[in-house]
Design a protein around this motif. Structure first.
Motif, short mmCIF file in Angstrom:
data_model
loop_
_atom_site.label_atom_id
_atom_site.label_comp_id
_atom_site.label_asym_id
_atom_site.label_seq_id
_atom_site.Cartn_x
_atom_site.Cartn_y
_atom_site.Cartn_z
N ASP A 182 24.93 2.16 13.39
CA ASP A 182 24.71 0.96 12.58
C ASP A 182 25.04 -0.30 13.38
N MET B 69 27.53 7.55 12.55
CA MET B 69 26.74 6.56 11.82
C MET B 69 27.26 5.12 11.96
N THR C 108 18.95 4.06 14.25
CA THR C 108 19.30 5.21 13.39
C THR C 108 19.80 6.38 14.23
N GLY D 199 19.40 12.14 16.91
CA GLY D 199 19.88 11.66 15.62
C GLY D 199 21.11 10.80 15.79
N HIS D 200 21.97 10.80 14.77
CA HIS D 200 23.10 9.86 14.79
C HIS D 200 24.36 10.46 15.40
N GLY E 34 22.36 -1.14 15.47
CA GLY E 34 21.12 -1.40 14.75
C GLY E 34 20.07 -0.33 14.97
N ARG F 242 11.69 20.43 10.32
CA ARG F 242 11.06 19.14 10.05
C ARG F 242 10.44 19.04 8.65
N HIS G 63 13.95 12.16 16.64
CA HIS G 63 13.58 13.50 16.17
C HIS G 63 12.22 13.93 16.68
N ASP G 64 11.29 12.98 16.79
CA ASP G 64 9.96 13.32 17.33
C ASP G 64 10.10 13.70 18.80
N ILE G 65 10.95 12.97 19.51
CA ILE G 65 11.16 13.26 20.93
C ILE G 65 11.80 14.65 21.09
N CYS H 264 19.11 13.58 9.83
CA CYS H 264 18.65 12.71 10.91
C CYS H 264 18.93 11.25 10.62
N HIS I 90 10.86 7.73 17.20
CA HIS I 90 12.07 8.28 16.59
C HIS I 90 12.63 9.45 17.42
N TYR J 195 1.51 16.70 15.89
CA TYR J 195 1.33 15.26 16.13
C TYR J 195 -0.16 14.94 16.30
#
Lengths: 147, 409
Positions: free
Chosen positions: B372, B368, B377, B363-364, B375, A122, B347-349, A39, B345, A8
């Motif tokens: 959705d 999904m 992801t 993630g989801h 609102g 990733r 995934h970054d966390i 994801c 996001h 990052y």
């Protein structure tokens, strides 16, 4: 923590949170949607091609910092390139992410994404924009055969 | 019994918890995906393969009889675990997903026709959506969806308008895998039964957290997986009322599910064997039995109390973080916490907290349609098990502080 700071780094956070060329392109003549089922990331890449030259490129996406930054940097780098040049850059970029080899020259800002190689889960985030670009330019199918 | 008093000893029972991640202690907070395994269960599987490995229901020799006895013993243990009336209503399958596919295929073939309706909810896991969607594509039936409100609870006020004379089955999750909401399934079952509609309950998340009583619920089908309640991967259970199993055609054909085979005619075996074609996962069923015995010795109420403390502490600590939003704030909740931080996001966390030894799901969550409807992801999800500690909640929250630092907010 070195790995995470390397992943990052400033350029990634910058492009990941304030992406360039991030808009719909009404006058595009090629486009494609990409999806990462792992994801749930989505991207839409728009191209304005003049024969084999990328006159303009933009995208809209919902994704992580890595995938957004990768799309943003890609859009900067590919503008004005030929499809053949784009294809070569992608192959070098893929090599950068998936091997331990020293970074090839000529990748410019894309080098900032080299940290992804330490995070195999990733790599897909970093390449989603590129695969979608190839779909939009139809480099995955007919063009590849003609070139 | 107070779990916290014995927590060090309990953690010793789960060898995977000793794993170090980048030199830091592992904080395993992904129990809704799969739980870690007690040594007792690992030993039971090894003992089976070392001492009594043989095929079941076939041989007259000592090993086969021992294996059959242990396998059928596991079935009886499962019958007791979910309080089924008969052990022949307990079908071993590979997991929750296979159980739902079995019902969607077999019940669907017998009872679902063009123009019929199948009722699901907005919060179902993909495994409780896709098999029904496939059935719709085969039969011409349609899905009707019970909505979810902003707290992540089912909106049941409109149930009378959703159920109709065309509704052939209702399939609802007992506990939401991404939000932790414990659904009022008994109420839904009773409403459906007023119209003679059978109900399937997806108990994948429930088995580890709440007491299951299929007779009290009066559900028609109940499905669960061993690996989400401290047992092995590769085995699960389909509970179904005998009356349905008798009317449903077999799901798979093969050995063990037949009485007699000629090229002209096949006679099926009795229940539960009619639905268990081929060699089952004997060792895993035996391992599951051992895991359930382990859970029983810890006491169900004590586990629930300990997990409640973890849930409340986690919510309290997370509230200290700026720009954190919870998804799923139902009153009745299992120890599953879903959240987003700013617009960073998930995934970054997840990647950042992993550097601090913290395992969360991002993630989801195979939800999904639910994501959705919100609102978004995806979310970051911390889900707790009986062996988690307050210190691990702190480890998560401290790791999350670094997310803001990296994103310079």
């Amino acid at each position: 923590m070195d790995n995470i700071n390397n992943l990052y780094q400033e350029l990634i956070i910058d492009h990941g949170t304030e992406p360039r060329n991030c808009h719909v392109m009404p006058n595009s003549n090629h486009d494609a949607e990409g999806f990462n089922p792992l994801c749930g990331d989505k991207i839409h890449v728009y191209l304005l091609l003049d024969n084999d030259i990328i006159k303009d490129i933009s995208f809209i996406s919902k994704g992580c910092a890595i995938s957004t930054a990768s799309a943003s940097i890609m859009s900067e780098i590919l503008k004005g390139k030929t499809l053949q040049e784009a294809q070569n850059i992608f192959l070098q970029f893929q090599h950068l992410l998936t091997t331990e080899d020293p970074a090839p020259s000529g990748l410019g800002k894309l080098i900032a994404l080299a940290g992804v190689r330490e995070f195999p889960s990733r790599v897909k985030c970093a390449t989603l924009a590129w695969h979608t670009f190839k779909d939009a330019a139809q480099l995955n199918k007919s063009r590849e055969n003609h070139d | 019994m107070d779990i916290i008093k014995y927590i060090d000893k309990i953690r010793q029972d789960f060898p995977a918890l000793k794993t170090k991640v980048f030199g830091k202690p592992l904080a395993y907070l992904d129990n809704a995906a799969t739980t870690q395994k007690p040594q007792l269960m690992l030993d039971a599987i090894e003992d089976y393969y070392s001492a009594i490995n043989a095929n079941v229901h076939r041989g007259v020799h000592f090993l086969s009889e021992s294996a059959t006895e242990a396998y059928e013993g596991a079935r009886q243990r499962l019958q007791q675990f979910i309080n089924a009336k008969h052990s022949n209503e307990c079908i071993f399958v590979r997991g929750t997903t296979e159980a739902i596919n079995l019902v969607a295929t077999s019940f669907g073939q017998q009872f679902v026709k063009q123009g019929d309706e199948i009722v699901l909810t907005q919060m179902e896991h993909h495994s409780n959506i896709v098999p029904w969607k496939l059935l719709c594509e085969r039969s011409g039936a349609e899905l009707r969806i019970i909505p979810v409100n902003n707290n992540g609870e089912l909106e049941l006020s409109n149930l009378d308008a959703i159920f109709s004379e065309r509704t052939k089955i209702v399939a609802v999750t007992h506990i939401s895998n991404s939000l932790g909401t414990i659904n009022p399934v008994k109420e839904i079952i009773s409403k459906a039964h007023e119209r003679n509609i059978p109900v399937l309950i997806d108990g994948a998340q429930a088995a580890a957290h709440i007491k299951i009583d299929v007779q009290d619920l009066d559900c028609d089908f109940y499905v669960l997986s061993a690996h989400k309640c401290y047992g092995p991967m590769g085995v699960g259970l389909l509970y179904a009322k005998q009356k349905w199993l008798e009317q449903m055609p077999p799901y798979q054909g093969g050995g063990d599910m037949i009485l007699q085979v000629t090229f002209e005619k096949i006679t099926y075996n009795s229940l539960p064997f009619k639905f268990e074609a081929g060699t089952p996962s004997v060792a895993d069923a035996i391992g599951w039995h051992a895991a359930l015995d382990y859970l029983a010795h810890l006491d169900h109420k004590a586990i629930a109390q300990h997990e409640k403390v973890l849930l409340e502490y986690c919510v309290q600590r997370l509230q200290e973080l700026p720009h954190l939003k919870f998804w799923g704030t139902a009153k009745n909740k299992a120890p599953i916490v879903s959240f987003t931080l700013d617009d960073i996001h998930p995934h970054d966390i997840g990647t950042i907290v992993n550097e601090y030894g913290v395992a969360v799901r991002t993630g989801h969550h195979c939800n999904m349609p639910l994501m959705d409807s919100f609102g978004i992801t995806g979310t970051v999800r911390a889900s707790f098990g009986l062996y988690n500690t307050i210190q691990e909640v702190d480890q998560l929250c401290d790791a999350l502080q670094n997310v803001h630092k990296i994103f310079r907010r």
